[in-house]
Design a protein around this motif. Structure first.
Motif, short mmCIF file in Angstrom:
data_model
loop_
_atom_site.label_atom_id
_atom_site.label_comp_id
_atom_site.label_asym_id
_atom_site.label_seq_id
_atom_site.Cartn_x
_atom_site.Cartn_y
_atom_site.Cartn_z
N GLY A 118 0.76 -1.24 0.00
CA GLY A 118 0.00 0.00 0.00
C GLY A 118 0.78 1.28 0.00
N LEU A 119 2.12 1.21 -0.10
CA LEU A 119 2.94 2.41 -0.05
C LEU A 119 3.46 2.74 -1.45
N ASP A 359 -10.70 1.51 -2.79
CA ASP A 359 -10.22 2.83 -2.37
C ASP A 359 -9.28 2.62 -1.19
N ARG A 360 -8.67 3.66 -0.70
CA ARG A 360 -7.79 3.55 0.46
C ARG A 360 -8.43 4.15 1.71
N VAL A 415 -4.62 1.96 -3.23
CA VAL A 415 -5.94 1.42 -2.88
C VAL A 415 -5.79 -0.05 -2.49
N TRP A 416 -6.67 -0.51 -1.63
CA TRP A 416 -6.69 -1.92 -1.28
C TRP A 416 -7.55 -2.66 -2.29
N THR A 417 -6.90 -3.57 -3.01
CA THR A 417 -7.50 -4.20 -4.18
C THR A 417 -8.18 -5.53 -3.87
N GLY A 418 -7.59 -6.33 -2.98
CA GLY A 418 -8.16 -7.63 -2.68
C GLY A 418 -7.48 -8.27 -1.50
N ASP A 419 -7.94 -9.48 -1.15
CA ASP A 419 -7.33 -10.24 -0.05
C ASP A 419 -5.99 -10.81 -0.46
N ASN A 420 -5.07 -10.92 0.52
CA ASN A 420 -3.78 -11.55 0.26
C ASN A 420 -3.15 -11.97 1.58
N GLN A 421 -3.19 -13.26 1.87
CA GLN A 421 -2.60 -13.75 3.12
C GLN A 421 -1.09 -13.63 3.15
#
Length: 519
Positions: A118-119, A359-360, A415-421
């Motif tokens: 996210g950076l 979005d963020r 922006v946060w797009t999806g899940d990611n463990q």
């Protein structure tokens, strides 16, 4: 860049790529249902703003049999423990707590790795902003990104003078996305390590077996200490009922009546039976009633709303913000019980952290509120003068595709797009009234590796061989419990309490321990 309108703070998150919410955990993660606060029972005196001053001593003959009857006014005397269960898969690594490669937090990832977390390229921690300010903030010992909204929330509540008594560690570790099936919750393990309260053993915001959103490891569950659900201040004041006597008499007279009942009953039962067990049961029953009336005859003494350190002009929360936010009420109820020793440990579940909404801003404002709740607990511990360990975890995590949200709340981040463990991590903070907890290690390089237990690849993914916890949630819980015991200098007892642990030999366990003892 993203121009999508963000979701409001308590607005449910509906994802087109997720199934419609069905289970309690689905509703929690997507924000359709608020999490409740989990509180573990601790010393009853802890509920008072100044528990030792508030205690009216029992008569000497009753005080003498406290230990015989198993009635403690101080709980087990262990360090209070509170965990935050951010339901849905919150971001922790990179945009909040910095996570690096093998050398520790400041062994920087690649630009692409930070972008996944996210950076954007102009906000990576190796750079400075336009004014020359570092993107690294270590006011709490543990290194956060300087624009972390979780950090901003913590600092919003923790007084400047108390920040130097805090330190922390981060654990890069994968867990499954958007599911409560991760055995994340360490409360039963913390209880097995000795944490207990004078009123309750464990408490939780959910009615689940763990007391939270995520499960507890199956081999640690003890039905005898299943968490009691506490969700609001009225639940705290309703924990103790001494009957109608306090309504008829003042508290001092009520205690005297209970003590007289104890003495009379003790004399009578001695004439009726020679059975020592029966005599002790009857005597201790009355003794416990007298003790409850002594300590809790005025239910308002337990009320977090009436604690001036929590709510009011000089409190951690203003009356307006406290009454307007249920998460603040949950946090206050939990910290009142746990930090004062009435409960041994507590879990606060916060819903709505499945915030990959394109979005963020949605995630930023929720991280800010979580930080304020975390900071409130740390500040209250400082005001009461008690040490505290806080553990923060979530089920899975999120990733960014690099698109930027340039709205005011999005702050120019990905922006946060999806899940990611693969980008997941957990962290803990420790407050010590005597001063900042000291990292283990004789050199700065060694200390850096004790502050980050495991590591990430340059790509921003967890290195699954980096620690026993990195790819095994049960062993992540064991790592947290090991560190809790180490704060008491009891880590040598870990193998006997948890004989089937997976943390390796003593040398490996030492490498998974962050701090020197504080108690």
């Amino acid at each position: 860049m993203s121009k999508k309108k963000h979701f409001e703070l308590d607005q449910p998150l509906r994802h087109p790529d997720h199934h419609r919410p069905v289970s309690r955990r689905d509703f929690l993660g997507q924000g359709f249902r608020a999490g409740m606060a989990t509180v573990l029972g601790g010393s009853i005196f802890s509920l008072f703003a100044n528990p030792r001053a508030a205690q009216a001593a029992l008569s000497s003959d009753l005080e003498a049999i406290r230990s015989v009857c198993g009635v403690s006014k101080d709980g087990a005397g262990k360090i209070p423990f509170i965990c935050f269960d951010l339901a849905g898969g919150a971001n922790i690594a990179g945009s909040n707590v910095l996570v690096g490669k093998q050398g520790g937090q400041l062994d920087f990832l690649s630009t692409a790795g930070y972008s996944k977390q996210g950076l954007p390229g102009d906000m990576v921690p190796s750079l400075t902003d336009a004014a020359g300010n570092s993107f690294i903030n270590n006011e709490l010992g543990l290194a956060f990104h300087s624009d972390s909204q979780m950090l901003r929330g913590i600092l919003d509540k923790v007084a400047i003078g108390n920040r130097a008594a805090i330190n922390g560690a981060v654990i890069p570790a994968r867990s499954e996305n958007d599911t409560g099936n991760n055995p994340h919750n360490p409360m039963y393990g913390i209880n097995r390590a000795g944490a207990n309260g004078s009123l309750l053993a464990l408490i939780g915001s959910q009615t689940s077996e763990s007391g939270g959103n995520s499960m507890a490891p199956a081999d640690l569950i003890n039905p005898e200490v299943r968490p009691t659900k506490v969700d609001r201040p009225s639940d705290v004041t309703g924990l103790v009922d001494v009957g109608d006597l306090v309504g008829l008499l003042n508290q001092e007279d009520t205690v005297e009546v209970m003590e007289s009942m104890y003495r009379i009953s003790g004399n009578k039962v001695g004439k009726v039976t020679n059975d020592a067990v029966i005599r002790d049961l009857v005597k201790c029953g009355y003794m416990k009633s007298a003790d409850l009336a002594d300590r809790f005859g005025n239910p308002s003494d337990l009320d977090p709303v009436q604690d001036p350190d929590i709510v009011g002009p000089s409190g951690i929360f203003t009356a307006e913000e406290f009454s307007g936010d249920r998460e603040f009420q949950k946090a206050a109820s939990t910290m009142k019980l746990v930090i004062n020793g009435y409960a041994g440990a507590g879990t606060i579940t916060m819903g709505g952290y499945d915030y990959h909404t394109g979005d963020r801003a949605t995630g930023e404002i929720r991280d800010l509120r979580a930080g304020r709740c975390i900071g409130a607990c740390l500040e209250y511990a400082a005001r009461v003068g008690q040490p505290l360990m806080i553990y923060v975890f979530s089920d899975g995590s999120v990733f960014s595709n690099g698109m930027i949200d340039d709205s005011a709340e999005g702050r120019g981040k990905g922006v946060w797009t999806g899940d990611n463990q693969q980008t997941a991590a957990s962290f803990f903070l420790v407050y010590n009234p005597a001063g900042r907890p000291q990292l283990l290690g004789g050199t700065a390089d060694e200390q850096a590796r004790h502050q980050q237990l495991g590591y990430m690849r340059a790509s921003g993914d967890v290195e699954t061989a980096g620690s026993p916890a990195a790819n095994n949630v049960n062993q992540l819980v064991q790592t947290v419990v090991l560190n809790y015991m180490a704060l008491h200098n009891e880590q040598n007892n870990f193998a006997s309490l948890f004989p089937n642990h997976g943390l390796g030999n003593a040398s490996l366990m030492d490498s998974l321990t962050a701090f020197a003892p504080i108690r």
